[in-house]
Scaffold this motif. Sequence first.
Motif, PDB file in Angstrom:
ATOM      1  N   UNK A 184     -55.615  40.209 -99.982  1.00 14.44           N
ATOM      2  CA  UNK A 184     -55.060  41.557 -99.976  1.00 14.44           C
ATOM      3  C   UNK A 184     -54.204  41.601 -98.501  1.00 14.44           C
ATOM      4  N   UNK A 185     -53.188  42.186 -98.578  1.00 18.94           N
ATOM      5  CA  UNK A 185     -52.413  42.292 -97.377  1.00 18.94           C
ATOM      6  C   UNK A 185     -51.953  43.711 -97.186  1.00 18.94           C
ATOM      7  N   UNK A 186     -52.092  44.216 -96.197  1.00 20.33           N
ATOM      8  CA  UNK A 186     -52.082  45.917 -95.904  1.00 20.33           C
ATOM      9  C   UNK A 186     -50.965  45.918 -94.667  1.00 20.33           C
ATOM     10  N   UNK A 187     -49.565  46.138 -94.896  1.00 18.30           N
ATOM     11  CA  UNK A 187     -48.801  46.579 -94.013  1.00 18.30           C
ATOM     12  C   UNK A 187     -48.822  47.800 -93.291  1.00 18.30           C
ATOM     13  N   UNK A 188     -49.316  47.768 -92.182  1.00 15.33           N
ATOM     14  CA  UNK A 188     -49.621  49.075 -91.208  1.00 15.33           C
ATOM     15  C   UNK A 188     -48.676  49.603 -90.325  1.00 15.33           C
ATOM     16  N   UNK A 189     -48.706  50.969 -90.129  1.00 14.92           N
ATOM     17  CA  UNK A 189     -47.935  51.360 -88.992  1.00 14.92           C
ATOM     18  C   UNK A 189     -48.619  50.977 -87.725  1.00 14.92           C
TER      19      UNK A 189
END
Length: 234
Positions: A10-15
């Motif tokens: 799981x890959x989460x692109x964050x601010x």
Amino acid sequence: MSAQGFWELRLYEMLPRRLPDMHHQFAREVPPLFERAGIPAPLAYWDCFAGPMTAMLAYILHWPDLDARMAAWGRFYTDPQWWKQYEDAHGGEQMLERSHVLVLRPSPAWSAAPSGPHLQAGLHELRMVDLLSQAAGAAHDALVQVDLPCIEAQGAQVLGLFDQVMGQRLPRAVVLLAWPDLATREAAWTAHAVDPAVMRARTNEHQTHGAPLVGSTEAFLLRPAPYGARWAGD
């Protein structure tokens, strides 16, 4: 650890400014909810400092089968405590740009069980490798017989080689590597680009299949988070 089952990456692109908040949530608040839902403790967490997606948090799970995965996530997303934590963590502000979920299984060409990221501290690398669609099995063989031995000789540790079975841009292989440092990694990929055995393999593949078996690659440089890594005792 067994090489059976499935892995979920799981890959989460964050601010960028909210990445520390997400790490806090996964380190302290989410684990009890995962346990209650029957989601296995993630085998590792990382954040990304170079690649197509920076300010990214990533983690990986091991599932015995896909039915267990679906049932556990169903319990998690119907847990009122999760939604309370979610609202409290966000504080009315956006944290996440987008998420990507990849379901993987061990490469059919790779006989080793995935190793733990703790085995070599420091720099880890996630590589998503496009494969020639009409010869994906042969492409996995080429990675195992040609490409991975080349970079291992240059100092890489192969943590895992996977076949992506759900997600975008299939067929694709996913490789997890560990490096002692950035200089070793840079020198290894430079050597790989001009290695005679690799070059011969690509030429032979083009003659046999009409194109190289191994195509374009997205590479991410990762830092292991100081919590969650447990592959050694899994």
